[in-house]
Design a protein around this motif. Structure first.
Motif, PDB file in Angstrom:
ATOM      1  N   MET A   1       2.462  -1.026   6.983  1.00 40.67           N
ATOM      2  CA  MET A   1       1.811  -1.005   5.427  1.00 40.67           C
ATOM      3  C   MET A   1       0.874   0.114   5.492  1.00 40.67           C
ATOM      4  N   ASN A   2       0.258   0.438   4.443  1.00 42.38           N
ATOM      5  CA  ASN A   2      -0.619   1.553   4.243  1.00 42.38           C
ATOM      6  C   ASN A   2      -1.732   1.341   3.483  1.00 42.38           C
TER       7      ASN A   2
ATOM      8  N   GLY B   1       0.844  -1.471   0.068  1.00 47.89           N
ATOM      9  CA  GLY B   1      -0.027   0.002  -0.062  1.00 47.89           C
ATOM     10  C   GLY B   1       0.806   1.153   0.082  1.00 47.89           C
ATOM     11  N   THR B   2       2.235   1.240  -0.021  1.00 45.50           N
ATOM     12  CA  THR B   2       3.052   2.368   0.098  1.00 45.50           C
ATOM     13  C   THR B   2       2.762   3.107  -1.299  1.00 45.50           C
ATOM     14  N   LYS B   3       2.634   2.383  -2.439  1.00 47.48           N
ATOM     15  CA  LYS B   3       2.399   3.162  -3.693  1.00 47.48           C
ATOM     16  C   LYS B   3       0.995   3.503  -4.062  1.00 47.48           C
ATOM     17  N   GLU B   4       0.201   3.587  -3.057  1.00 43.51           N
ATOM     18  CA  GLU B   4      -1.526   3.782  -3.259  1.00 43.51           C
ATOM     19  C   GLU B   4      -1.712   5.100  -2.750  1.00 43.51           C
ATOM     20  N   GLY B   5      -2.730   5.659  -3.316  1.00 42.45           N
ATOM     21  CA  GLY B   5      -3.055   7.077  -2.896  1.00 42.45           C
ATOM     22  C   GLY B   5      -4.605   7.056  -2.724  1.00 42.45           C
ATOM     23  N   GLY B   6      -5.397   7.920  -2.043  1.00 44.47           N
ATOM     24  CA  GLY B   6      -6.605   7.822  -2.009  1.00 44.47           C
ATOM     25  C   GLY B   6      -7.286   8.355  -3.541  1.00 44.47           C
TER      26      GLY B   6
ATOM     27  N   SER C   1      -3.482   2.949 -10.317  1.00 43.64           N
ATOM     28  CA  SER C   1      -2.612   3.917  -9.265  1.00 43.64           C
ATOM     29  C   SER C   1      -1.338   4.154  -9.936  1.00 43.64           C
ATOM     30  N   MET C   2      -1.183   5.495  -9.944  1.00 46.25           N
ATOM     31  CA  MET C   2       0.085   6.169 -10.546  1.00 46.25           C
ATOM     32  C   MET C   2       0.705   6.772  -9.440  1.00 46.25           C
TER      33      MET C   2
END
Length: 579
Positions: free
Chosen positions: A509-510, A96-101, A214-215
């Motif tokens: 983790m995020n 989840g570190t490369k994911e945003g809202g 997700s970018m």
């Protein structure tokens, strides 16, 4: 990048390719229910000395000048659409570190000794990134900006003196729609600009037709034990594609139901018959080719990429048959659950995953890579009714046999006036509600909102006992906006940013919840329109008549007529006398 250009660059500038520290890798992982996760990762390292000397090689000059001018020490930018289905797909990629809202999310550490200077640098950064990525980042104003205290930690290496003179700022635009206009600038930052390597597979039609995309862009300084520091820029694209939908040809955009003989049904269900079909949750029937999934072949490798890093990896067990193009080399991992491929840089790469030959569910289960169970499951929704008050409920579930500690962050708009005294937690175990657990919330960081100045910031450091579910609730009041503050689609509602969860123990983790849609008291915009139309008509009639009386001069016909007028008047009188 053309294939013949690599040896030419190596012969003309021998040190350029040798000194390049850049690699890229595509990881493919089949998911349940005919889904496929494709993770693109591009990573480049540039020495701090070269960056400060404006010697741009792998690092893009356009982004480097923005970071230097805005005084940005560490940058994290996210473009996200869709929802990650953790119950079926398991843990998020990259933890989840490369994911945003949902929408656009940005946080950065700015070089500033005061908050005022940090706000100025933040304004410069958001406006510059808005133009670079064709996004609405310039709308991240002070009402959408917070300063997290517990949720984020620097990922790069910074000295204590440097961190003392930095400020962390975070902003989000949940209403932003991510599209091809954001993908094109993203690809231009790559050394090969999407012309060669794994980036040649990226097509806007396939990317934005996926269930989740997700970018991510991360820029941070890294140092080794010898004190050598580099500036690392990492670009990541994660997309979950529907295999059957992606295989549909582009000249047939209208989806049609497949024939009965092509349906993949779970025959173990008691209600299965010729007229009922339940989808089979197995991966043994998933088959595809690389060109079918992405709609184009892979054009070799990027000449500047590190040849020691395999460009394509596939996470399927060794028992699954996979066919690759001629000249490629397969490298299997020791755990037997993944394999990677290397191939010549001047040839196209093809990858085929045929149907499995497994006949029974037991045999099919051996061909599956089971999804990893996440540390937490998170859901969030609105409660209450009416147009004045409401509430938020977050459901956090720990499915593991150990305790999980995390930080929960809410960034709410100013027109959601939170009542902090209504904040409450309720825990539920498998045996039902239980109040024996105490001190679920260890620390609270609350920054109240100011109307039209800043939003609400709520951070909670919490813990969840093993195999328990925590219900976090609080109430809020809906503010009434001025009519000029409503968007054109006011009746649609206002987007509320996703909540951010960062686990602390047992591992980091995020994860993000889904965004919410808030309905505010909305005036009848047809009434001002009717008033404007009525007022304009009345003024036009009154002004027109008054102007006509003031300007027009009433005189006799014989006085106003000249020689020609008198002649015309005589003719008119003669005609009238004849009648």
């Amino acid at each position: 990048m053309f294939p013949w250009l690599a040896p030419l660059l190596a012969s003309l500038v021998p040190g350029l390719v040798a000194a390049a520290d850049y690699h890229e890798q595509l990881t493919l992982r089949p998911l349940p229910l005919s889904q496929l996760l494709a993770s693109f990762n591009f990573k480049s390292n540039t020495s701090i000395a070269d960056f400060e000397a404006h010697n741009y090689r792998l690092f893009p000059r356009s982004l480097g000048q923005i970071l230097e001018y805005a005084g940005t020490r560490e940058l994290h930018l996210r473009f996200t659409l869709g929802r990650w289905d953790a119950e079926n797909w398991g843990a998020r990629p990259w933890d989840g570190t490369k994911e945003g809202g949902t929408g656009v999310e940005l946080w950065a550490w700015m070089d500033a000794k005061t908050d005022k200077q940090a706000d100025e640098n933040w304004l410069t950064l958001t406006n510059a990134l808005s133009g670079l990525f064709c996004a609405s980042l310039n709308f991240i104003d002070e009402t959408r900006t917070i300063r997290p205290a517990l949720s984020f930690q620097p990922e790069g290496h910074h000295t204590n003196d440097a961190l003392a003179n930095t400020r962390l700022l975070h902003g989000v635009l949940p209403h932003e729609v991510v599209c091809t206009e954001n993908l094109t600038p993203f690809l231009k930052l790559l050394p090969c600009h999407g012309k060669a390597g794994i980036a040649s597979l990226l097509d806007g039609h396939k990317l934005f037709d996926s269930s989740f995309q997700s970018m991510a862009i991360d820029v941070k300084p890294l140092c080794d034990q010898n004190g050598k520091c580099v500036l690392q820029m990492e670009q990541t694209i994660d997309m979950v594609m529907d295999v059957e939908r992606s295989k549909r040809p582009r000249d047939n955009p209208i989806p049609r139901p497949p024939p009965n003989h092509e349906l993949i049904c779970d025959t173990s269900k008691p209600y299965h018959d010729d007229s009922h079909c339940f989808p089979a949750d197995h991966l043994n029937n998933q088959d595809w080719t690389l060109s079918q999934i992405f709609g184009r072949p892979m054009k070799g490798t990027c000449p500047l990429a590190d040849s020691s890093v395999p460009p394509v990896c596939l996470q399927v067990p060794d028992s699954r048959a996979v066919h690759a193009s001629d000249g490629s080399k397969e490298i299997k991992t020791n755990d037997g659950m993944s394999r990677c491929y290397t191939f010549p840089s001047d040839s196209e790469f093809a990858l085929v995953l045929p149907k499995s030959e497994a006949k029974t569910p037991e045999e099919a289960s051996k061909d599956l890579v089971r999804p990893i169970q996440p540390l937490l499951y998170a859901e969030r929704s609105f409660t209450g009714q009416g147009q004045q008050h409401g509430g938020v409920q977050a459901i956090l579930t720990n499915p593991n046999p150990y305790e999980v500690e995390f930080v929960y962050l809410e960034s709410l708009p100013w027109f959601m006036r939170v009542f902090l005294h209504t904040l409450s937690t309720r825990i539920s175990t498998s045996a039902g509600p239980d109040s024996s657990f105490s001190s679920l919330i260890k620390e609270i960081h609350y920054r109240p909102a100011l109307d039209r100045t800043r939003g609400t910031q709520l951070e909670l450091q919490m813990r969840i006992p093993p195999r328990c579910t925590v219900f976090l609730t609080y109430d809020f009041e809906k503010a009434i906006l001025r009519y000029t503050e409503y968007p054109p689609d006011a009746n649609r509602g206002f987007d509320v940013a996703a909540a951010i969860i960062r686990t602390l123990e047992p591992s980091v983790m995020n994860l993000r919840t889904t965004s919410l849609l808030l309905y505010l008291p909305t005036p009848d915009f047809s009434m001002p329109y009717n008033v404007i139309i009525f007022t304009s008509t009345a003024i036009a009639l009154a002004f027109g008549g008054l102007y006509n009386i003031l300007v027009r001069r009433l005189v006799g016909a014989d006085e106003a007529a000249g020689p020609m007028g008198k002649w015309k008047l005589r003719n008119i009188l003669k005609r009238l006398s004849k009648r």
